[in-house]
Scaffold this active site. Structure first.
Site, short mmCIF file in Angstrom:
data_model
loop_
_atom_site.label_atom_id
_atom_site.label_comp_id
_atom_site.label_asym_id
_atom_site.label_seq_id
_atom_site.Cartn_x
_atom_site.Cartn_y
_atom_site.Cartn_z
N HIS A 62 0.81 -1.22 0.00
CA HIS A 62 0.00 0.00 0.00
C HIS A 62 0.85 1.28 0.00
O HIS A 62 0.37 2.33 -0.40
CB HIS A 62 -0.92 -0.02 1.22
CG HIS A 62 -1.91 1.09 1.25
ND1 HIS A 62 -2.93 1.20 0.33
CD2 HIS A 62 -2.03 2.16 2.08
CE1 HIS A 62 -3.65 2.28 0.60
NE2 HIS A 62 -3.12 2.88 1.66
N TRP A 63 2.08 1.20 0.45
CA TRP A 63 2.89 2.40 0.64
C TRP A 63 3.95 2.54 -0.46
O TRP A 63 5.14 2.55 -0.19
CB TRP A 63 3.54 2.38 2.02
CG TRP A 63 2.52 2.33 3.10
CD1 TRP A 63 2.14 1.24 3.83
CD2 TRP A 63 1.71 3.40 3.54
NE1 TRP A 63 1.16 1.57 4.69
CE2 TRP A 63 0.85 2.90 4.55
CE3 TRP A 63 1.60 4.75 3.19
CZ2 TRP A 63 -0.07 3.70 5.20
CZ3 TRP A 63 0.67 5.53 3.84
CH2 TRP A 63 -0.15 5.00 4.84
#
Length: 83
Positions: A62-63
């Site tokens: 997600h990052w």
């Protein structure tokens, strides 16, 4: 953000019918292993936002801006320079 503590899906923050009205060039960067936002979400946005580009980063969650900082920054800088 109702639902998050209960394990429900993330709420949609943008009404889908507004996506085609986005006039700015749009860059979506999605991590292939993202378990927070599904890849289908980005595919849907890609299909419904005019002048949209999607980049899928392999071995990324997600990052993306942290996990692949150099590539993320290059993608954003190139997108800004060319749009």
């Amino acid at each position: 953000m109702d639902g998050l503590p209960k394990g429900a899906p993330l709420p949609k923050w943008v009404k889908p019918e507004l996506l085609p009205t986005i006039q700015a060039p749009t860059l979506l960067i999605h991590g292939r292993d993202d378990r927070v936002v599904s890849f289908e979400t980005s595919l849907y946005r890609l299909a419904n936002i005019p002048n949209c580009r999607l980049v899928l980063l392999n071995r990324c969650g997600h990052w993306a801006m942290i996990e692949h900082a150099d590539e993320f920054n290059r993608l954003v800088a190139d997108f800004i320079a060319n749009n």
